[in-house]
Scaffold this motif. Structure first.
Motif, PDB file in Angstrom:
ATOM      1  N   PHE A  82       0.845  -1.198   0.000  1.00  0.00           N
ATOM      2  CA  PHE A  82       0.000   0.000   0.000  1.00  0.00           C
ATOM      3  C   PHE A  82       0.874   1.240   0.000  1.00  0.00           C
ATOM      4  N   LEU A  83       0.410   2.222  -0.731  1.00  0.00           N
ATOM      5  CA  LEU A  83       1.106   3.497  -0.869  1.00  0.00           C
ATOM      6  C   LEU A  83       0.210   4.584  -0.300  1.00  0.00           C
ATOM      7  N   SER A  84       0.757   5.389   0.591  1.00  0.00           N
ATOM      8  CA  SER A  84      -0.044   6.500   1.116  1.00  0.00           C
ATOM      9  C   SER A  84       0.895   7.577   1.609  1.00  0.00           C
ATOM     10  N   LEU A  85       0.345   8.761   1.812  1.00  0.00           N
ATOM     11  CA  LEU A  85       1.151   9.851   2.365  1.00  0.00           C
ATOM     12  C   LEU A  85       1.476   9.586   3.829  1.00  0.00           C
ATOM     13  N   ASP A  86       0.574   8.878   4.539  1.00  0.00           N
ATOM     14  CA  ASP A  86       0.768   8.626   5.981  1.00  0.00           C
ATOM     15  C   ASP A  86       1.942   7.699   6.244  1.00  0.00           C
ATOM     16  N   THR A  87       2.021   6.633   5.464  1.00  0.00           N
ATOM     17  CA  THR A  87       2.972   5.559   5.817  1.00  0.00           C
ATOM     18  C   THR A  87       3.985   5.280   4.722  1.00  0.00           C
ATOM     19  N   GLY A  88       3.959   6.044   3.640  1.00  0.00           N
ATOM     20  CA  GLY A  88       4.879   5.757   2.546  1.00  0.00           C
ATOM     21  C   GLY A  88       4.455   4.476   1.848  1.00  0.00           C
ATOM     22  N   VAL A  89       5.392   3.522   1.740  1.00  0.00           N
ATOM     23  CA  VAL A  89       5.079   2.229   1.128  1.00  0.00           C
ATOM     24  C   VAL A  89       5.304   1.139   2.158  1.00  0.00           C
ATOM     25  N   LEU A  90       4.270   0.313   2.364  1.00  0.00           N
ATOM     26  CA  LEU A  90       4.381  -0.875   3.198  1.00  0.00           C
ATOM     27  C   LEU A  90       4.039  -2.073   2.337  1.00  0.00           C
ATOM     28  N   ALA A  91       4.835  -3.133   2.432  1.00  0.00           N
ATOM     29  CA  ALA A  91       4.583  -4.310   1.587  1.00  0.00           C
ATOM     30  C   ALA A  91       4.790  -5.582   2.404  1.00  0.00           C
ATOM     31  N   ILE A  92       3.857  -6.488   2.261  1.00  0.00           N
ATOM     32  CA  ILE A  92       3.997  -7.848   2.839  1.00  0.00           C
ATOM     33  C   ILE A  92       4.319  -8.773   1.671  1.00  0.00           C
ATOM     34  N   ILE A  93       5.467  -9.441   1.729  1.00  0.00           N
ATOM     35  CA  ILE A  93       5.879 -10.335   0.643  1.00  0.00           C
ATOM     36  C   ILE A  93       5.817 -11.767   1.157  1.00  0.00           C
ATOM     37  N   THR A  94       5.042 -12.590   0.483  1.00  0.00           N
ATOM     38  CA  THR A  94       4.955 -14.018   0.814  1.00  0.00           C
ATOM     39  C   THR A  94       4.948 -14.787  -0.488  1.00  0.00           C
ATOM     40  N   LYS A  95       4.682 -16.039  -0.406  1.00  0.00           N
ATOM     41  CA  LYS A  95       4.488 -16.833  -1.623  1.00  0.00           C
ATOM     42  C   LYS A  95       3.259 -17.709  -1.427  1.00  0.00           C
ATOM     43  N   THR A  96       2.717 -18.194  -2.531  1.00  0.00           N
ATOM     44  CA  THR A  96       1.565 -19.096  -2.427  1.00  0.00           C
ATOM     45  C   THR A  96       2.025 -20.447  -1.900  1.00  0.00           C
ATOM     46  N   VAL A  97       1.071 -21.169  -1.316  1.00  0.00           N
ATOM     47  CA  VAL A  97       1.313 -22.562  -0.936  1.00  0.00           C
ATOM     48  C   VAL A  97       0.227 -23.393  -1.601  1.00  0.00           C
ATOM     49  N   SER A  98       0.414 -24.690  -1.599  1.00  0.00           N
ATOM     50  CA  SER A  98      -0.603 -25.552  -2.172  1.00  0.00           C
ATOM     51  C   SER A  98      -1.887 -25.439  -1.351  1.00  0.00           C
ATOM     52  N   PRO A  99      -3.047 -25.367  -1.987  1.00  0.00           N
ATOM     53  CA  PRO A  99      -4.300 -25.211  -1.223  1.00  0.00           C
ATOM     54  C   PRO A  99      -4.637 -26.395  -0.328  1.00  0.00           C
ATOM     55  N   ILE A 100      -3.993 -27.538  -0.529  1.00  0.00           N
ATOM     56  CA  ILE A 100      -4.259 -28.669   0.352  1.00  0.00           C
ATOM     57  C   ILE A 100      -3.085 -28.921   1.299  1.00  0.00           C
ATOM     58  N   ASP A 101      -2.205 -27.953   1.394  1.00  0.00           N
ATOM     59  CA  ASP A 101      -1.023 -28.114   2.237  1.00  0.00           C
ATOM     60  C   ASP A 101      -1.154 -27.181   3.437  1.00  0.00           C
ATOM     61  N   SER A 102      -1.097 -27.754   4.640  1.00  0.00           N
ATOM     62  CA  SER A 102      -1.218 -26.897   5.817  1.00  0.00           C
ATOM     63  C   SER A 102       0.117 -26.760   6.543  1.00  0.00           C
ATOM     64  N   ILE A 103       1.183 -27.325   5.959  1.00  0.00           N
ATOM     65  CA  ILE A 103       2.471 -27.377   6.666  1.00  0.00           C
ATOM     66  C   ILE A 103       3.495 -26.404   6.076  1.00  0.00           C
ATOM     67  N   SER A 104       3.565 -26.356   4.767  1.00  0.00           N
ATOM     68  CA  SER A 104       4.623 -25.562   4.121  1.00  0.00           C
ATOM     69  C   SER A 104       4.532 -24.107   4.535  1.00  0.00           C
ATOM     70  N   SER A 105       5.677 -23.450   4.551  1.00  0.00           N
ATOM     71  CA  SER A 105       5.735 -22.046   4.945  1.00  0.00           C
ATOM     72  C   SER A 105       5.534 -21.139   3.740  1.00  0.00           C
ATOM     73  N   GLU A 106       4.912 -20.003   4.008  1.00  0.00           N
ATOM     74  CA  GLU A 106       4.716 -19.026   2.936  1.00  0.00           C
ATOM     75  C   GLU A 106       5.776 -17.920   2.986  1.00  0.00           C
ATOM     76  N   ILE A 107       6.695 -18.036   3.906  1.00  0.00           N
ATOM     77  CA  ILE A 107       7.712 -16.987   4.094  1.00  0.00           C
ATOM     78  C   ILE A 107       8.720 -17.024   2.941  1.00  0.00           C
ATOM     79  N   VAL A 108       9.106 -15.852   2.481  1.00  0.00           N
ATOM     80  CA  VAL A 108      10.155 -15.721   1.460  1.00  0.00           C
ATOM     81  C   VAL A 108      11.332 -15.029   2.137  1.00  0.00           C
TER      82      VAL A 108
END
Lengths: 275, 783
Positions: free
Chosen positions: A41-67
């Motif tokens: 998100f881009l705004s005058l209040d906070t500049g740019v904030l970004a959450i970066i992750t990756k997709t996981v398999s929709p039937i996988d509850s274990i794998s991490s989404e962290i990059v």
């Protein structure tokens, strides 16, 4: 007569047995692989904030989404500006002294090892719309608060409204709609299609008890069209997901090329109300 | 201009062919009717034995056949009736009316009768025997013509329980539904679960999947031509019925015996009575929760023969669905004034009317004319109100959504037997005027706090309103080149204008039928059809609705080119009939909705309607039917594919259409156990419907909650679908010689969960359905 009773008993048995509308489905699913995901998100209040992750398999509850090795670059008017700083495992932010230019176009590029690069669409800070009046009576569990503003004519505008209660000298706040996970500007979004160019009043009945607080902050957010579409389709997805009568699911809007998520912008106008 | 010249040159060629001199012949003409009721039998056949020459009567049962002077054996036949043979010494033009007797249940049509039906067989045309419609186990106790058609090859019904019609990979808006010649724009009740065609009032059903005569146009996939019964000209009789979903009656009889008749049928849903207590509480206390739903149908038809050559008729249909939901809570009053109140009101209505007023006239010996005017009205209206009073604050929110379409027209059709005995012409015109409101949306929001007020009152969608004009002229020729070879060629010229946008199109139609033997008919067919009125299906909760809008520069007319070839036959061995057909259909300019959430404010105002889609459908259809005195069975198998491509969906890549099913099989069986008891079975199996699976999941994070992401539409298949429907019917004779019967039916007898969607829950795939086993019962009493 006996035959009729037997017949209807069998019919009744089948009917009672059949009250099941869901079952497991053994489907061989081939996951096509991870893709980068950015919610920024881009705004005058906070500049740019970004959450970066990756997709996981929709039937996988274990794998991490962290990059762990993402690089996030901000561009202004097609010129590279700087790389966002990593704040934690997912969050990236622009430097604290960065103030976006109202008239500039921004986009973000993200790269990471073993994942395809992604690029966002362009975003510009939307025109800020001011709150004109606020009316309310007392602060109880069923207070109605009416916020009014003038919608600019001749352009399409998108909005959301947030109400937060604060205690002096404390950073924590209680927020109307606090049970939602989303940032407040993504909740209850609406467009000016019903009142384009007119004076608009919105009344909210506060369900949170703000009587313990010292002041309220009422904020009117003006959203970019992309941010509005993302919030709206996210809400629609929640409403249609799993509905057996919906043949095609509502896809959540994205303006990320080669990935998923959103890069959106907003401006805000806040009013402090002392209690 | 060029199109006009081409069209008139084409007409001149036809007219020129008439001037060829022909041997002296006699013309025999008249009507083929039911002996008991006097009802004309549409598309019945009349042939001259020993010559192989035969003709099909028109939709009013009128036939006209040329023969050499002398003694003739004329044979008239119709599905479900005994063939009648008459010996006639014809030395001049003669009127001869046939009165056919209905067959008893235990009779079957001998192969000679079925051979005569091959005269009518054309590639892509199906005359649906009403007996087969009645043999299909009824869903919810309601025999339904549209659902019954889904046992035919090439016809599917979309979702379980719905009365949608998808013909050869087409869309629901591509079917021209005619009720006594009047187009009908919405054909369902109860959100799509029940069609508005009341089977007890219907006389004849023709479904054209291809080979449309050029008198039909305006829809790209099919024509469903439904004719109501005239009513008995001999005696008053009727039927009462009571079912799970609805109840009703039919009464028919003569106005003037032998000359004029009437038929009136009506039915209404049973749900209204279930809500009586809630309705009473709301009325008495001013608060409560009340939900009312009602649907109704009324069909009426009046006919009169003014003289032997002239008949007038008037047909009316009126029907609708109404939902009224009120949720009201009131609180404290001061001095009798309410100071707190919350009310949520939802009123939803769908209404349909269709009227036809016409005259049939035999002009001379060679010309039959039908002239009629029609009016069709369809309106949908949804009103949602949410009003809150919490003095001093008064808030009113009201949305009023309307859409509808009306068409008023005049049309004529003339059947002309030319001096050549083997050439017949059909020509006429259709002039219609539309009034279309695709999406009119009014929003009213008012906030009053003491002296302060803010009111929003906005209406949008008014710019979408249109009043296009639609004019068509057509000519068809039916030419028996030889005893074995029939060529039916026609051309339709369309002129459609919507404000400044004009569309002119020529639509050639060609069907060729060849009888290599008396037991086989080979046919090929080609047609072009343009569609100037589009429809897109939207959904509010479980209720499906059609939004109609006009072609314009933004939404070009749809167009379909279709080719088909067929082989039909009757077999003396084991009395079975069969048909095999292959087809290919190419469709252009298909509309669609992008993003199908039902929470859309207005699909047009939010730019959700897209156009320019391309569709391809092709396949093989096989139909086999066998009949014995106690047994009727029909197999239908379709091997087909249907695809779509549209820029905004699936990244512009080709994808399977929503109900594309590679294999589709149905088996219908009716077994007369005795004179009093009969059983019906229908087994359906087809390939899994396509659906969209996510290609990944985005997990919760501080900026969003989790959601699935999709890449591609309809890229996966649900499990194979199969179900068995059964029914049993028990007749009784009453003391007064009348009949009554009870019909019990079970939809999905072994409660198979045939999914309508597949989702992922807790890391597992789950199939979900809204319908499993549905038993029902209905009671009928004839008087």
């Amino acid at each position: 007569m006996k035959k009729v009773i037997v017949f209807f008993s069998i019919l009744f048995f089948f009917t009672m047995h059949s009250c099941e509308f869901s079952g497991d489905y053994d489907y061989v699913y081939k996951y096509p692989g991870d893709k980068l995901v950015m919610h920024a998100f881009l705004s005058l209040d906070t500049g740019v904030l970004a959450i970066i992750t990756k997709t996981v398999s929709p039937i996988d509850s274990i794998s991490s989404e962290i990059v762990t090795d993402a690089t996030v670059e901000l561009f202004e008017n097609n010129n590279f500006l700087f790389s966002l700083e990593r704040i934690d495992s997912m969050l990236f932010a622009s430097p604290t002294d960065f103030v976006p230019d109202h008239n500039a176009n921004y986009f973000i590029k993200v790269s990471a090892n073993e994942l395809d690069d992604i690029t966002s669409g362009f975003q510009q800070i939307p025109y800020q719309v001011s709150i004109d009046t606020i009316l309310f009576s007392g602060i109880t569990s069923s207070t109605d608060i009416t916020i009014s503003f003038q919608d600019p004519p001749n352009i399409q505008n998108y909005y959301s409204l947030s109400i937060k209660g604060f205690i002096e000298n404390e950073e924590n706040y209680e927020e109307e709609n606090s049970y939602f996970v989303l940032p407040s500007f993504l909740i209850d979004v609406f467009s000016d299609i019903e009142f384009n160019g007119n004076y608009r009043s919105i009344t909210k009945t506060l369900s949170t008890d703000f009587s313990a607080y010292d002041f309220l902050i009422v904020t009117l957010f003006s959203l970019s069209e992309e941010l509005y579409l993302f919030a709206k389709t996210l809400n629609d997805y929640e409403g249609t997901h799993g509905d057996p009568l919906i043949h095609r699911p509502e896809p959540v809007y994205t303006n990320i090329i080669n990935g998923y998520g959103i890069f959106g912008s907003y401006s805000s106008y806040s009013v402090r109300i002392n209690l | 201009m060029y199109l006009y010249k081409k069209f008139f040159l084409f007409c001149l060629i036809f007219i020129g062919s008439i001037s060829i001199s022909s041997p002296q012949k006699v013309v025999i003409y008249g009507y083929i009717r039911d002996v008991n009721s006097g009802e004309p039998l549409p598309y019945s056949t009349c042939l001259i034995r020993g010559t192989g020459h035969g003709v099909a009567a028109n939709d009013a049962g009128y036939y006209n056949i040329k023969a050499n002077k002398g003694t003739l054996l004329l044979e008239a036949s119709y599905v479900g009736y005994r063939t009648l043979v008459v010996e006639l010494y014809a030395h001049r033009d003669t009127t001869l009316n046939f009165l056919l007797e209905p067959m008893e249940l235990a009779e079957v049509q001998v192969s000679a009768q079925r051979q005569s039906l091959l005269i009518q067989s054309l590639s892509g045309k199906v005359t649906v025997p009403l007996q087969n419609i009645q043999a299909v186990p009824a869903f919810g106790g309601e025999a339904d013509i549209l659902k019954s058609l889904t046992y035919l090859p090439g016809v599917t019904g979309g979702r379980d329980g719905y009365s949608t019609l998808l013909v050869r990979g087409g869309n629901p808006d591509q079917n021209l539904m005619l009720l006594d010649g009047c187009p009908v724009f919405n054909v369902s009740h109860l959100g799509g679960f029940v069609s508005l065609f009341n089977p007890i009032a219907v006389k004849h059903v023709d479904l054209y999947k291809n080979s449309y005569p050029s008198q039909y146009g305006g829809r790209a996939s099919s024509v469903l031509d439904v004719k109501l019964r005239d009513g008995s000209k001999e005696k008053v009789k009727g039927e009462l019925f009571l079912g799970i979903l609805s109840s009703g009656f039919l009464v028919e009889g003569p106005l003037i015996k032998g000359k004029s008749s009437f038929l009136i049928s009506a039915r209404t849903s049973n749900f209204y009575f279930l809500n009586a207590n809630n309705r009473r509480e709301l009325k008495e206390t001013g608060q409560g929760n009340s939900l009312d739903y009602i649907f109704y149908d009324i069909n009426a038809r009046f006919n009169s023969e003014l003289d032997k050559k002239t008949k007038i008729y008037f047909s009316i249909y009126s029907g609708g669905d109404y939902i009224d939901h009120q949720l009201i809570e009131t609180g404290q009053k001061i001095n009798n004034q309410i100071i707190w109140k919350e009310e949520a009101l939802t009123k939803s209505s769908i209404s349909n009317q269709a009227l036809t007023l016409g005259v049939n006239r035999v002009i001379g010996t060679n010309l039959y004319g039908n002239f009629y005017s029609y009016l069709s009205l369809y309106n949908q209206n949804d009103i949602i109100e949410k009003n809150d009073i919490d003095i001093p604050i008064i808030i009113e929110n009201k949305t009023d959504k309307r859409n509808g379409i009306a068409k008023y027209g005049i049309a004529s059709r003339f059947d002309y037997q030319t001096p050549l005995s083997n050439l017949k012409l059909t020509f006429g015109f259709d002039l219609g005027s539309y009034s279309i409101i695709p999406d009119n949306y009014r929003v009213y929001r008012s906030i009053v706090i003491d002296e302060y007020s803010n009111i929003i009152d906005t209406t949008f969608g008014g710019n979408l309103k249109s009043s296009p004009l639609d004019f068509s002229i057509f000519v068809d020729n039916t030419y028996n080149v030889t005893k074995k070879l029939l060529v039916k060629g026609g051309i339709r010229f369309n002129y459609f204008v919507n404000n400044h946008f004009r569309f002119t199109d020529l639509e050639p139609r060609l069907s060729i039928r060849y009888l290599p033997t008396t037991n086989h008919a080979f046919g090929i067919s080609y047609s072009i059809v343009n569609q100037y009125i589009h429809g897109i299906t939207t959904r509010d909760d479980f209720i499906e609705k059609m939004l109609w809008f006009s072609a314009s520069d933004e939404f070009a007319p749809q167009k379909a080119n279709q080719y088909s070839a067929s082989l039909n036959g009757v077999s003396n061995w084991q009395n079975f009939d069969y048909g095999v057909e292959i087809f290919y259909k190419k469709m252009n300019n298909l509309p669609d909705i992008y993003g199908v959430s039902y929470r859309n404010l207005s699909v047009f105002a939010e730019n959700r309607v897209i156009s320019g889609g391309i569709g391809d459908a092709y396949g093989l259809e096989i139909h086999i039917q066998k009949q014995t005195p106690i047994f009727l069975t029909a197999f239908a198998y379709t091997l087909s594919q249907s695809k779509r491509q549209i820029k905004e969906i699936n990244s512009g890549e080709v994808y399977p259409s929503d109900f594309d099913r590679l294999h589709d099989f149905s088996w219908l069986m009716q077994f007369h156990y005795s004179e009093k008891i009969s059983y019906g079975f229908m087994f359906i199996a087809h390939s899994g419907t396509p659906f969209s699976l996510p290609v990944g999941r985005v997990r919760d994070n501080p900026f969003t909650y989790s959601y699935n992401v999709f890449d591609g539409v309809n890229s996966h298949r649900m499990p194979i679908y199969h179900r068995l429907d059964v029914s049993v019917k028990r007749n009784w004779d009453t003391r007064f010689g009348r009949k009554k019967y009870i019909a019990v039916s079970i939809f999905n007898t072994y409660a198979k969960i045939n999914p309508t969607s597949v989702v992922i829950e807790n890391g597992k795939f789950k199939k979900k359905s809204y319908l499993t086993i549905v038993p029902s019962v209905s009671f009928h009493y004839e008087f």
